[in-house]
Design a protein around this motif. Structure first.
Motif, mmCIF file in Angstrom:
data_model
loop_
_atom_site.group_PDB
_atom_site.id
_atom_site.type_symbol
_atom_site.label_atom_id
_atom_site.label_comp_id
_atom_site.label_asym_id
_atom_site.label_seq_id
_atom_site.Cartn_x
_atom_site.Cartn_y
_atom_site.Cartn_z
ATOM 1 N N PHE A 73 16.921 -22.466 65.409
ATOM 2 C CA PHE A 73 15.956 -21.941 64.439
ATOM 3 C C PHE A 73 15.838 -22.521 63.337
ATOM 4 N N TRP A 74 14.445 -22.593 62.690
ATOM 5 C CA TRP A 74 14.302 -23.293 61.333
ATOM 6 C C TRP A 74 14.267 -22.014 60.467
ATOM 7 N N SER A 75 15.426 -21.481 59.972
ATOM 8 C CA SER A 75 15.568 -20.477 59.427
ATOM 9 C C SER A 75 17.285 -20.428 59.105
ATOM 10 N N PRO A 76 17.735 -20.225 57.475
ATOM 11 C CA PRO A 76 16.908 -19.480 56.731
ATOM 12 C C PRO A 76 16.158 -20.171 55.841
ATOM 13 N N THR A 77 15.105 -20.022 55.040
ATOM 14 C CA THR A 77 14.798 -20.590 53.949
ATOM 15 C C THR A 77 15.323 -20.366 52.500
ATOM 16 N N VAL A 78 15.898 -21.051 51.961
ATOM 17 C CA VAL A 78 16.662 -20.999 50.655
ATOM 18 C C VAL A 78 16.076 -21.971 49.425
ATOM 19 N N ASN A 79 14.524 -21.957 49.332
ATOM 20 C CA ASN A 79 13.987 -22.347 48.498
ATOM 21 C C ASN A 79 13.748 -21.485 47.341
ATOM 22 N N MET A 80 13.940 -21.690 46.212
ATOM 23 C CA MET A 80 13.521 -20.907 45.107
ATOM 24 C C MET A 80 12.361 -20.463 44.831
ATOM 25 N N ALA A 81 11.725 -19.433 44.549
ATOM 26 C CA ALA A 81 10.455 -18.815 44.338
ATOM 27 C C ALA A 81 10.124 -18.687 43.060
ATOM 28 N N ARG A 82 9.757 -19.600 42.234
ATOM 29 C CA ARG A 82 9.596 -19.706 40.762
ATOM 30 C C ARG A 82 7.978 -19.859 40.351
ATOM 31 N N ASP A 83 7.173 -19.602 41.445
ATOM 32 C CA ASP A 83 5.712 -20.034 41.061
ATOM 33 C C ASP A 83 5.137 -18.840 41.987
ATOM 34 N N PRO A 84 4.407 -17.908 41.285
ATOM 35 C CA PRO A 84 3.738 -16.926 42.245
ATOM 36 C C PRO A 84 2.534 -17.452 42.805
ATOM 37 N N PRO A 119 28.973 -17.366 73.194
ATOM 38 C CA PRO A 119 27.733 -17.327 74.095
ATOM 39 C C PRO A 119 26.898 -16.315 73.407
ATOM 40 N N THR A 120 27.148 -16.183 72.050
ATOM 41 C CA THR A 120 25.894 -14.981 71.305
ATOM 42 C C THR A 120 25.643 -15.768 70.161
ATOM 43 N N SER A 121 25.772 -17.141 69.800
ATOM 44 C CA SER A 121 25.775 -17.753 68.490
ATOM 45 C C SER A 121 24.176 -18.498 68.809
ATOM 46 N N MET A 122 23.677 -18.942 67.823
ATOM 47 C CA MET A 122 22.498 -20.102 67.937
ATOM 48 C C MET A 122 22.538 -20.816 66.541
ATOM 49 N N ALA A 123 21.838 -21.889 66.678
ATOM 50 C CA ALA A 123 21.985 -22.907 65.453
ATOM 51 C C ALA A 123 20.880 -22.533 64.375
ATOM 52 N N ALA A 124 21.599 -22.339 63.113
ATOM 53 C CA ALA A 124 20.544 -22.157 61.906
ATOM 54 C C ALA A 124 19.950 -23.555 61.341
ATOM 55 N N CYS A 125 19.238 -23.415 60.460
ATOM 56 C CA CYS A 125 18.570 -24.454 59.974
ATOM 57 C C CYS A 125 18.235 -24.061 58.372
ATOM 58 N N ALA A 126 18.778 -24.484 57.516
ATOM 59 C CA ALA A 126 18.623 -24.399 56.103
ATOM 60 C C ALA A 126 17.337 -25.145 55.589
#
Length: 205
Positions: A73-84, A119-126
């Motif tokens: 999975f392509w998650s989580p997103t850990v980018n800074m949100a500093r521009d609205p 058997p209950t895990s999946m791969a994360a992607c920061a």
């Protein structure tokens, strides 16, 4: 299989596809709870549902659609949100590096459990490494210029936390920094990220 890795999926607030899954609040909403334990519980449920669907698909053998892999999975997103004006703020945990770090770690641990062999895990992607959304006007694919001090103090800490949490994969950013595309940026991909992993492995041994 080498071609299998082309497949992937999204799970920022629930498994996207294939099939029907529980839908949780977006990342910015979960971050507003300031509750990493809740975030971890949500991510654990997402992981359990992903594994159940993977088993239903004969452990992935019948998983043939593009972008339908339910173990990467392509998650989580850990980018800074500093521009609205950035159009992907909902995927982020906001503007604070510390909150983003702890919520990102909680999601990674919920996804991956104690071991990727579980058997209950999946791969994360920061994602997106690094400083995605920091370009002028919050554009997705624009050029940026971020001084190294700001990069290290603001934009890199959540990714360092992801490394320390054992995140399985990382996705590069779509923007460039000072004219160098993130996908070919030696400074961040060769000088920073591998050193972080090397330090982690040395510490573990």
């Amino acid at each position: 299989r080498q071609d299998k890795y082309y497949h992937g999926n999204e799970a920022l607030h629930g498994v996207v596809r294939p099939g029907r899954f529980t839908v949780f609040p977006q990342a910015i909403g979960l971050a507003a709870t300031w509750n990493p334990e809740l975030q971890k519980r949500v991510a654990t449920v997402i992981s359990d549902e992903a594994r159940a669907r993977w088993d239903e698909l004969d452990q992935g053998k019948n998983q043939k659609e593009q972008f339908s892999d339910v173990l990467t999975f392509w998650s989580p997103t850990v980018n800074m949100a500093r521009d609205p004006r950035w159009g992907r703020i909902a995927e982020s945990c906001g503007e604070d590096p510390y909150l983003t770090s702890v919520m990102g770690v909680a999601m990674i641990k919920g996804f991956q459990g104690d071991s990727l062999n579980s058997p209950t895990s999946m791969a994360a992607c920061a994602k997106h490494f690094v400083a995605y959304g920091a370009s002028e006007g919050g554009k997705d694919y624009n050029s940026t210029f971020i001084p190294e001090r700001v990069l290290r103090n603001v934009y890199l800490p959540p990714f360092k936390a992801a490394v320390d949490a054992g995140c399985a994969t990382f996705m590069t950013s779509f923007n460039d920094n000072d004219g160098v595309p993130s996908t070919a940026n030696k400074f961040v991909l060769k000088d920073i990220l591998p050193v972080s992993y090397t330090h982690l492995r040395a510490h573990e041994t």
